[in-house]
Design an enzyme around this catalytic site. Structure first.
Site: not given
Length: 171
Positions: A18-20, A39, A66, A161, A165
């Protein structure tokens, strides 16, 4: 829009359901790559893989966590088994959490670091090993947030977060 001429290339997109991640998987397929749509949500991954196949591309869905080395290694093995090689890994799987650093609990920190940092490490290691063994290299792309490049500051609720990242950017 530029054409990247990926005919014959093989790609894995984590978080591709989904999404990006979905957008990346669809674009890679439009450019000629065969795509493993990986996913945690297998239903979402299957939907994106079917979109690619319906548009004339080559894709399959793979459920992967993952944060689990065995899952990641199986993802790479399955991709190579189906397509013969691996040329591109897009580390896109990620989670977010919004909380002031002082209010971030250990479970949230661990979840962010496990998915956003450890997941990138495990996927990159498995893909790089395969690419090196093939003898022709490849590309590993870590999709991260701008929060991973700039310290968010004391008044923003993105400290944990951003740290996770930043790890993806640094890798």
């Amino acid at each position: 829009m530029p054409r990247y001429e990926l005919d014959g290339k093989i790609a894995i997109v984590t978080g591709g359901g989904r999404g990006i991640g979905r957008a990346i998987a669809l674009r890679l397929a439009r450019e000629g790559a065969s795509v493993a749509v990986a996913d945690l949500n297998e239903t979402n991954a299957a939907g994106v893989a079917q979109e690619i196949v319906d548009a004339g591309g080559n894709a399959f869905a793979f459920r992967v966590d993952v944060t689990r080395k065995a899952d990641v290694e199986q993802m790479v093995r399955e991709t190579v088994s189906r397509f013969g090689r691996l040329d591109i890994l897009v580390n896109n799987a990620g989670i977010g959490a919004v909380a002031p650093l002082l209010d971030t609990d250990e479970a949230t920190w661990d979840a962010l670091m496990n998915v956003n940092a450890k997941g990138v490490l495990l996927c990159s290691q498995a893909a790089a090993r395969q690419m090196i063994a093939q003898g022709s290299g490849g590309r590993i792309i870590n999709n991260a947030s701008g929060a991973g490049k700039i310290a968010p500051g004391k008044d923003t609720p993105l400290g944990a977060y951003a740290a996770s990242k930043h790890a993806a950017v640094a890798l």
